[in-house]
Design a protein around this motif. Structure first.
Motif, PDB file in Angstrom:
ATOM      1  N   PRO A  19     -64.438  26.076 -81.727  1.00 40.84           N
ATOM      2  CA  PRO A  19     -63.697  27.179 -82.605  1.00 40.84           C
ATOM      3  C   PRO A  19     -64.693  28.006 -83.178  1.00 40.84           C
ATOM      4  O   PRO A  19     -65.871  27.880 -83.361  1.00 40.84           O
ATOM      5  N   ALA A  20     -63.988  29.117 -83.953  1.00 44.24           N
ATOM      6  CA  ALA A  20     -65.137  30.149 -84.643  1.00 44.24           C
ATOM      7  C   ALA A  20     -65.644  29.468 -85.746  1.00 44.24           C
ATOM      8  O   ALA A  20     -66.999  29.743 -85.895  1.00 44.24           O
ATOM      9  N   GLN A  21     -65.432  28.384 -86.251  1.00 44.94           N
ATOM     10  CA  GLN A  21     -66.015  27.434 -87.397  1.00 44.94           C
ATOM     11  C   GLN A  21     -66.298  26.225 -86.656  1.00 44.94           C
ATOM     12  O   GLN A  21     -64.997  25.575 -86.341  1.00 44.94           O
ATOM     13  N   HIS A  22     -67.493  25.725 -86.390  1.00 49.63           N
ATOM     14  CA  HIS A  22     -67.740  24.551 -85.782  1.00 49.63           C
ATOM     15  C   HIS A  22     -69.080  23.693 -86.008  1.00 49.63           C
ATOM     16  O   HIS A  22     -69.689  24.462 -86.986  1.00 49.63           O
ATOM     17  N   ILE A  23     -69.101  22.499 -85.831  1.00 47.04           N
ATOM     18  CA  ILE A  23     -70.170  21.726 -86.251  1.00 47.04           C
ATOM     19  C   ILE A  23     -71.478  22.121 -85.452  1.00 47.04           C
ATOM     20  O   ILE A  23     -71.535  22.502 -84.232  1.00 47.04           O
ATOM     21  N   ALA A  24     -72.410  22.603 -86.020  1.00 41.40           N
ATOM     22  CA  ALA A  24     -73.777  23.218 -85.529  1.00 41.40           C
ATOM     23  C   ALA A  24     -74.875  22.169 -85.384  1.00 41.40           C
ATOM     24  O   ALA A  24     -75.595  22.043 -84.522  1.00 41.40           O
ATOM     25  N   ASP A  25     -74.775  21.088 -86.192  1.00 44.13           N
ATOM     26  CA  ASP A  25     -75.858  20.295 -86.243  1.00 44.13           C
ATOM     27  C   ASP A  25     -75.586  18.940 -87.006  1.00 44.13           C
ATOM     28  O   ASP A  25     -74.877  19.105 -88.133  1.00 44.13           O
ATOM     29  N   ILE A  26     -75.984  17.757 -86.648  1.00 43.18           N
ATOM     30  CA  ILE A  26     -76.001  16.625 -87.166  1.00 43.18           C
ATOM     31  C   ILE A  26     -77.409  16.091 -87.747  1.00 43.18           C
ATOM     32  O   ILE A  26     -78.020  15.962 -86.500  1.00 43.18           O
ATOM     33  N   ARG A  27     -77.637  15.618 -88.870  1.00 43.77           N
ATOM     34  CA  ARG A  27     -79.108  14.890 -88.977  1.00 43.77           C
ATOM     35  C   ARG A  27     -78.723  13.629 -89.688  1.00 43.77           C
ATOM     36  O   ARG A  27     -77.872  13.504 -90.669  1.00 43.77           O
ATOM     37  N   MET A  28     -79.191  12.597 -89.240  1.00 48.63           N
ATOM     38  CA  MET A  28     -78.921  11.194 -89.547  1.00 48.63           C
ATOM     39  C   MET A  28     -80.306  10.656 -89.768  1.00 48.63           C
ATOM     40  O   MET A  28     -81.083  10.376 -89.024  1.00 48.63           O
ATOM     41  N   THR A  29     -80.571   9.687 -90.730  1.00 54.13           N
ATOM     42  CA  THR A  29     -81.642   9.034 -91.371  1.00 54.13           C
ATOM     43  C   THR A  29     -81.182   7.645 -91.794  1.00 54.13           C
ATOM     44  O   THR A  29     -80.419   7.544 -92.899  1.00 54.13           O
ATOM     45  N   PRO A  30     -81.451   6.725 -91.002  1.00 58.92           N
ATOM     46  CA  PRO A  30     -81.308   5.081 -91.640  1.00 58.92           C
ATOM     47  C   PRO A  30     -82.116   4.872 -92.616  1.00 58.92           C
ATOM     48  O   PRO A  30     -83.350   5.187 -92.640  1.00 58.92           O
ATOM     49  N   ASP A  31     -81.416   3.974 -93.690  1.00 62.08           N
ATOM     50  CA  ASP A  31     -82.422   3.463 -94.877  1.00 62.08           C
ATOM     51  C   ASP A  31     -81.843   2.088 -94.931  1.00 62.08           C
ATOM     52  O   ASP A  31     -80.792   1.783 -95.593  1.00 62.08           O
TER      53      ASP A  31
END
Length: 643
Positions: free
Chosen positions: A216-228
């Protein structure tokens, strides 16, 4: 990987012949030998690299563009050729046998790719992204004759929104590539235009999957995940492709084997943390993975009457920056964009071991000895590109069977699915940043050097930019536990700054600032790392603030006739005459030296190496992966006491 070379190895290295001539009469032909892997023999344009290439951010709809493209090689200054020279099999580099071309690309030349594609009818109304897993080195992309963008860097992913350049029916895609290779200062790893010894055949062009996807025109570009694991949470950042008006949110759902264990709804482009209580921790022995779904959704007021004063209050609340948590109030619409991912709960750190004055590496807050191999990731038929994912995965499977729990990915980045396989199978990875610097000696420091190399500001900017992109691409993979910044002074400059730069981007992992040779960043590096190729390996000295590791050792060569890149030209650090001689030498190094060093505080060891590579026969496996120098079970018996 050329630290303390024995006399025999040095003689072999210095006497190794220049590029051998191929039977191919072309003057720019690449020597490819007769070696083929069993997987390479099965590659066709129809089955080449079919898996979704981005397993950490997977969408349901996509179109694979791998297969046969038209190609041509011209002088760099020439215009686009009217006629192409033949066909190339993407995603294999132009120098590789599996590409069906096997030609050198020189620094003064340009490689052209061309193909057509059609957008599926059910993608109408969506934006279309064109994605590249990796292209070495500088690429310019044209769609229907118009330039849509360009990219520099041989190891990171990139893509463009090509919606405005499309037309109904067939569309034409052109990719232009130039590559200075070993004549330039860009990150290039072990590539060499004239390979010999520890330097391997240079690669150029598209070498990972190319694909299209609708968004879509606005969409998810990146995901960053850090476990703690200490806090019992997964820190999550989801970025969109642009700013929003405050009515877009991200709905996160974490699951374990199909059972939902955590949910959150957070304003788009805001940080959140998912509680993962009583987490099932990931380790090589138990590589447990959780699923994560991220949905971009629109939030609306629950009040139907536009004049309702409570609606106005909601609209104010959920359009201001301080309203980050959307979980309890708004109505959530249907997802605008959905991506599927996964994560693991694990921690890598430094802490006390049996000898409390000598710090050791910890996994999940417990001492854990990392027994690994140096892993080059080269293939006789595909060079940088494995023949298939199954072929690529087979190396990890073999190492697990042979008693290893770690590998050091040596001065090369792999396709994303490699790290996905390591995550699933349970293999720790030390990830090298590919070395930069041209083949000129002034860009390399030696073990006796007292200062580092000097690069121009433009070169440093290029190296640091590509480093940031590589870490961004790989940061979510739990198998990666350590970043190696510099290898043996190859293009080493301002090591402390680079180590701090990487640590700032990723404080959740360990840093090895300088593996081998010139150790100049003791205040930043988490480990003290030496290389040793003597018959009886040396061990690192005590360090009160850093873990001590053997970043490279071993190098026992055992050439197997019929499985050699060049039958009459091989080299290794030491040479075994028989399988029993090979096993004896291997056992002496690991059982008698590494095991004792572990008892004295050694945290990790990296044996050279997983496979033979071109003229180098130091591998546990032959270059074509057809023969193990000794059975995997025998390797595992030697390694067993380390664990």
């Amino acid at each position: 990987m050329r630290a303390l070379v024995g006399i025999a190895g040095l003689v072999a290295l210095l006497s190794a012949p220049a590029q051998a001539k191929s039977d191919n009469p072309r003057p720019d032909a690449v020597y490819t030998s007769n070696l083929m892997t069993k997987w390479g023999k099965e590659v066709t344009p129809e089955n080449v690299w079919r898996s979704y290439p981005r397993p950490q951010m997977e969408r349901a709809r996509w179109q694979n563009l791998n297969g046969l493209w038209d190609y041509a090689i011209t002088p760099k200054a020439d215009a686009q050729p009217a006629k192409m020279e033949g066909q190339i099999l993407v995603p294999f580099p132009v120098e590789a046998k599996l590409s069906r071309v096997a030609r050198k690309l020189m620094p003064d030349e340009r490689l052209w790719y061309r193909r057509s594609f059609t957008i599926p009818a059910d993608w109408r109304g969506q934006h279309i992204r064109l994605n590249f897993g990796a292209v070495d080195y500088q690429a310019t992309i044209l769609v229907n004759g118009a330039v849509v963008g360009s990219h520099r860097g041989g190891y990171d992913t990139f893509g463009f929104d090509i919606t405005d350049y499309l037309k109904p029916g067939r569309n034409r895609l052109i990719v232009e590539v130039t590559d200075p290779n070993s004549k330039g200062n860009q990150p290039r790893g072990k590539q060499m235009l004239d390979p010999s010894g520890i330097w391997y055949t240079a690669v150029s062009g598209i070498w990972q999957t190319v694909w299209l996807e609708p968004v879509p025109a606005q969409h998810i570009a990146d995901i960053r995940m850090t476990p703690d694991i200490d806090r019992g949470v997964l820190d999550v950042d989801v970025a969109t492709n642009g700013g929003t008006d405050g009515t877009l949110a991200v709905r996160l759902t974490a699951s374990d084997k199909g059972k939902v264990i955590a949910r959150a709804v957070v304003r788009a482009n805001r940080h959140t943390a998912l509680a993962i209580p009583h987490a099932h921790l990931w380790s090589p022995e138990d590589p447990h993975l959780y699923s994560l779904k991220a949905e971009l959704v629109r939030v609306t007021s629950p009040f139907a009457d536009a004049k309702d004063p409570q609606r106005a209050a909601y609209e104010v609340r959920f359009s201001k920056t301080e309203a980050d948590d959307y979980a309890d109030a708004p109505i959530i619409g249907q997802p605008i964009d959905t991506v599927n991912s996964y994560f693991a709960m694990r921690k890598i750190s430094i802490g006390p071991g049996k000898l409390h004055a000598q710090p050791v590496m910890l996994l999940n807050n417990k001492p854990y000895f990392e027994n690994g191999t140096l892993d080059q990731g080269w293939w006789p038929d595909g060079l940088y590109t494995p023949p298939s994912e199954e072929a690529m995965k087979s190396d990890i499977v073999f190492l697990k069977q042979a008693g290893f729990n770690m590998l050091r990915k040596h001065i090369k980045i792999e396709p994303a699915r490699y790290y996905y396989d390591a995550d699933r199978l349970g293999m720790l990875i030390w990830q090298d940043i590919p070395s930069a610097g041209s083949a000129s000696e002034d860009q390399f420091v030696t073990g006796t050097s007292k200062s580092q190399a000097v690069f121009s500001s433009d070169d440093m900017d290029e190296i640091q930019n590509e480093t940031a992109h590589m870490i961004g691409d790989l940061g979510n993979f739990p198998s990666i536990v350590l970043w190696v910044i510099n290898n043996e002074g190859w293009g080493q400059y301002n090591s402390a700054m680079l180590a701090q730069y990487v640590k700032g981007m990723d404080p959740s992992r360990l840093i090895d600032a300088d593996t081998g040779w010139l150790d100049v960043a003791p205040g930043v590096s988490d480990v003290y790392d030496i290389h040793t190729y003597e018959e009886v390996p040396k061990t690192p000295d005590f360090h009160g603030r850093r873990a001590i590791v053997l970043g490279e050792y071993g190098g026992v060569g055992f050439p197997i006739p019929g499985h050699l890149w060049r039958e009459k030209s091989t080299w290794s650090y030491q040479v075994a005459k028989t399988p029993q001689d090979y096993l004896t030498r291997y056992r002496r190094k690991m059982a008698e030296v590494v095991r004792q060093a572990k008892d004295d505080g050694l945290s990790a060891s990296v044996y050279t190496q997983t496979t033979d590579v071109e003229g180098e026969v130091n591998g546990l496996l032959t270059y074509d992966r057809a023969v193990a120098k000794i059975p995997a079970e025998e390797f595992a018996k030697v390694a067993a006491p380390l664990h």
